[in-house]
Design an enzyme around this catalytic site. Sequence first.
Site, PDB file in Angstrom:
ATOM      1  N   LYS A 175       0.855  -1.196   0.000  1.00  0.00           N
ATOM      2  CA  LYS A 175       0.000   0.000   0.000  1.00  0.00           C
ATOM      3  C   LYS A 175       0.888   1.243   0.000  1.00  0.00           C
ATOM      4  O   LYS A 175       1.535   1.561   0.986  1.00  0.00           O
ATOM      5  CB  LYS A 175      -0.916   0.055   1.223  1.00  0.00           C
ATOM      6  CG  LYS A 175      -1.984   1.129   1.016  1.00  0.00           C
ATOM      7  CD  LYS A 175      -2.559   1.656   2.304  1.00  0.00           C
ATOM      8  CE  LYS A 175      -1.752   2.735   2.961  1.00  0.00           C
ATOM      9  NZ  LYS A 175      -1.605   4.005   2.210  1.00  0.00           N
ATOM     10  N   GLU A 248       9.801   0.978  10.899  1.00  0.00           N
ATOM     11  CA  GLU A 248      10.789   2.047  10.692  1.00  0.00           C
ATOM     12  C   GLU A 248      10.054   3.348  10.946  1.00  0.00           C
ATOM     13  O   GLU A 248       9.247   3.779  10.113  1.00  0.00           O
ATOM     14  CB  GLU A 248      11.329   2.009   9.258  1.00  0.00           C
ATOM     15  CG  GLU A 248      12.041   0.724   8.879  1.00  0.00           C
ATOM     16  CD  GLU A 248      13.349   0.526   9.613  1.00  0.00           C
ATOM     17  OE1 GLU A 248      13.888   1.502  10.158  1.00  0.00           O
ATOM     18  OE2 GLU A 248      13.821  -0.618   9.656  1.00  0.00           O
ATOM     19  N   CYS A 282      13.561  11.012   7.495  1.00  0.00           N
ATOM     20  CA  CYS A 282      13.536  10.463   8.857  1.00  0.00           C
ATOM     21  C   CYS A 282      14.846  10.730   9.579  1.00  0.00           C
ATOM     22  O   CYS A 282      14.854  10.971  10.782  1.00  0.00           O
ATOM     23  CB  CYS A 282      13.236   8.970   8.823  1.00  0.00           C
ATOM     24  SG  CYS A 282      14.320   8.048   7.734  1.00  0.00           S
ATOM     25  N   GLU A 381       8.832  15.395  16.347  1.00  0.00           N
ATOM     26  CA  GLU A 381       9.627  15.294  15.124  1.00  0.00           C
ATOM     27  C   GLU A 381       9.281  16.503  14.241  1.00  0.00           C
ATOM     28  O   GLU A 381       8.103  16.803  14.039  1.00  0.00           O
ATOM     29  CB  GLU A 381       9.297  14.005  14.383  1.00  0.00           C
ATOM     30  CG  GLU A 381      10.143  13.835  13.131  1.00  0.00           C
ATOM     31  CD  GLU A 381       9.824  12.550  12.361  1.00  0.00           C
ATOM     32  OE1 GLU A 381       8.685  12.066  12.432  1.00  0.00           O
ATOM     33  OE2 GLU A 381      10.737  12.059  11.671  1.00  0.00           O
TER      34      GLU A 381
HETATM   35  P1  NAD Z   1       2.238   8.193   8.322  1.00  0.00           P
HETATM   36  O1  NAD Z   1       2.470   7.417   9.546  1.00  0.00           O
HETATM   37  O2  NAD Z   1       1.205   9.254   8.334  1.00  0.00           O
HETATM   38  O3  NAD Z   1       1.830   7.220   7.109  1.00  0.00           O
HETATM   39  C1  NAD Z   1       2.670   6.158   6.682  1.00  0.00           C
HETATM   40  C2  NAD Z   1       1.836   5.138   5.924  1.00  0.00           C
HETATM   41  O4  NAD Z   1       0.932   4.517   6.843  1.00  0.00           O
HETATM   42  C3  NAD Z   1       0.956   5.722   4.808  1.00  0.00           C
HETATM   43  O5  NAD Z   1       0.952   4.835   3.717  1.00  0.00           O
HETATM   44  C4  NAD Z   1      -0.421   5.790   5.463  1.00  0.00           C
HETATM   45  O6  NAD Z   1      -1.492   5.743   4.547  1.00  0.00           O
HETATM   46  C5  NAD Z   1      -0.387   4.538   6.322  1.00  0.00           C
HETATM   47  N1  NAD Z   1      -1.320   4.534   7.465  1.00  0.00           N
HETATM   48  C6  NAD Z   1      -1.881   5.594   8.098  1.00  0.00           C
HETATM   49  N2  NAD Z   1      -2.666   5.157   9.123  1.00  0.00           N
HETATM   50  C7  NAD Z   1      -2.590   3.807   9.134  1.00  0.00           C
HETATM   51  C8  NAD Z   1      -3.136   2.782   9.955  1.00  0.00           C
HETATM   52  N3  NAD Z   1      -3.953   3.069  10.975  1.00  0.00           N
HETATM   53  N4  NAD Z   1      -2.826   1.494   9.686  1.00  0.00           N
HETATM   54  C9  NAD Z   1      -1.992   1.189   8.670  1.00  0.00           C
HETATM   55  N5  NAD Z   1      -1.432   2.104   7.842  1.00  0.00           N
HETATM   56  C10 NAD Z   1      -1.726   3.412   8.082  1.00  0.00           C
HETATM   57  O7  NAD Z   1       3.652   8.798   7.909  1.00  0.00           O
HETATM   58  P2  NAD Z   1       4.003   9.747   6.681  1.00  0.00           P
HETATM   59  O8  NAD Z   1       3.608  11.149   6.974  1.00  0.00           O
HETATM   60  O9  NAD Z   1       3.548   9.127   5.411  1.00  0.00           O
HETATM   61  O10 NAD Z   1       5.614   9.643   6.695  1.00  0.00           O
HETATM   62  C11 NAD Z   1       6.431  10.442   7.488  1.00  0.00           C
HETATM   63  C12 NAD Z   1       6.921   9.661   8.690  1.00  0.00           C
HETATM   64  O11 NAD Z   1       7.649   8.501   8.260  1.00  0.00           O
HETATM   65  C13 NAD Z   1       7.905  10.464   9.517  1.00  0.00           C
HETATM   66  O12 NAD Z   1       7.643  10.255  10.878  1.00  0.00           O
HETATM   67  C14 NAD Z   1       9.262   9.867   9.133  1.00  0.00           C
HETATM   68  O13 NAD Z   1      10.274  10.044  10.080  1.00  0.00           O
HETATM   69  C15 NAD Z   1       8.892   8.428   8.955  1.00  0.00           C
HETATM   70  N6  NAD Z   1       9.898   7.734   8.145  1.00  0.00           N
HETATM   71  C16 NAD Z   1      10.718   6.819   8.749  1.00  0.00           C
HETATM   72  C17 NAD Z   1      11.716   6.191   7.997  1.00  0.00           C
HETATM   73  C18 NAD Z   1      12.668   5.208   8.634  1.00  0.00           C
HETATM   74  O14 NAD Z   1      13.400   4.551   7.908  1.00  0.00           O
HETATM   75  N7  NAD Z   1      12.696   5.080   9.952  1.00  0.00           N
HETATM   76  C19 NAD Z   1      11.855   6.487   6.645  1.00  0.00           C
HETATM   77  C20 NAD Z   1      10.991   7.420   6.070  1.00  0.00           C
HETATM   78  C21 NAD Z   1      10.008   8.042   6.824  1.00  0.00           C
END
Ligand code: NAD
Length: 492
Positions: A175, A248, A282, A381
């Site tokens: 997804k 992650e 991140c 963050e």
């Molecule tokens: P997010 O948590 O809002 O969404 C991430 C994904 O999860 C999206 O595809 C979203 O549709 C899905 N999602 C949302 N609610 C869900 C649920 N209840 N169940 C399952 N899936 C769900 O994050 P974002 O804004 O897309 O990304 C930014 C975040 O990602 C930041 O916190 C960043 O630090 C983190 N990030 C971490 C890494 C790493 O390697 N640690 C890498 C990139 C980004």
Amino acid sequence: MKEARNLVGGEWQSSVLHLESVNPANRRVIGLAHIASADTVREAVAAARAAAQGWRELGLWARASHLAKLADAIQASADALKRLITAEMGRPLPEAEIEVLESADMIRFFAEDAKSFFSGESLPINPALFPGKLSYTIREPLGVVGVIKPWNYPLELPLWSIGAALLAGNTVVFKPSELTPLVGAEIGRLAQESGLPAGVLNIVHGAGDTGEQLVDSDIDMISFTGSLKTGQRVMEVAAKRVLKVSLELGGSDACLVLGDADLEEAVNGTLWGRFTNCGQVCVSAKRIIVVDSIADRFVQAFVNRVAALRVGDGSSADVDLGPLVSDAQRDRLIGQVTDAIERGATLLVGGSVPPGQPDGFFYSPTVLTDVTDDMRVVAEEVFGPVAVIFRAHDADHALQLANQSQFCLGASVWSQSLDRALGVASRIRAGMVWVNEINVAYPNCPWGGISRSGSGRELGRDGVLEYTSSKHVNIDITDEKTRPWWFPYGRS
Ligand code: NAD
């Protein structure tokens, strides 16, 4: 206009509900994604389950050769992919190009070098207690892996999980983020173009509720990258099914500039480390901690460089920073900066929406000092172009500040003394530390955080084996018809 359909068992399926893909530089709608219904999610998981045995039995070498073709397909579409990444999430074209090249490189690593990770081990057994035993382990696929990813590296992050999961013999339901469905669908097109059998990679589009339906389905593992809050929810839902979870999550990386750092290198590295991808990384340098003896010179040089960064549409030449990905993301950032200033932080540059680009989600690169722990820019963050600078009396104090965060993803140390840098690096609570470098992912090195930044690893040996389970096989090689510990008890 482009359309992103759901890929289920090799067929592209439409749906009645759509979400819009918006170019964040100008708010133009560039495509539509077909939102998967709960039935479509179930069908995608069933298709992955049906394809699992055949894919597993194909064997490691044949699976690797599919991945090699996928790497070639990515490379062949590099130009179109980089343009789509920039149009859909805003990063400047040179950054998008690197993302595409790194993605191909990672898939090639899985196809070539990672095969050796599946060798298993032979294990010695204590002959005094258990005579005549032979034990070994083999690495087996888990089955169906759900892959849920964010928008900030919309090609690379999904591919580093999908590539490892497929090599290991799993099938996948992916997804993409609701903000980057067009890039997500491209991954399906590339997989088909490279001859991946139907059902091995399936794609479902939608926002959080679609993601949650996937977590709460008949899968065997969830590979999730995203925010702490969503990761906590994913873990909660996965717990009902005792699902293996790799998380992650967010970071608030400390970037420690020690008194003996090479000033120019530290400024250049920290500048890129904080502002690349408009600060939406991140492992961005989210807390820059500078030792007093070098702090005045560092801050002055850093602020001068920040003021010279060029903000604009990432598809134009000579742009260093594109827009933020969405209005919501920018609003959150504005709220964090406003809170800091109201609580006494000093704004050295930026802190506003730049004039001249009224339609995009732009924000001026910003530097704040005199920050305190109660401010949102420290406690949360900060996912945008805002650098927060702390001062430390010495290296020990810098380390103490670095280790105060609830996040423990990455960190960097800048120093000309390798001894000193490694001493500090060994005491930082983080999953990754760069010395005189920042924010680089290498295909053969593990990636991931500890504590609230997540569990599990991507990339490298650890990352590939994350998508397997270890099976222990134990053989009796004696001619004995019974064992001392079998019935009846009480024999001498
Ligand atoms: P997010 O948590 O809002 O969404 C991430 C994904 O999860 C999206 O595809 C979203 O549709 C899905 N999602 C949302 N609610 C869900 C649920 N209840 N169940 C399952 N899936 C769900 O994050 P974002 O804004 O897309 O990304 C930014 C975040 O990602 C930041 O916190 C960043 O630090 C983190 N990030 C971490 C890494 C790493 O390697 N640690 C890498 C990139 C980004």
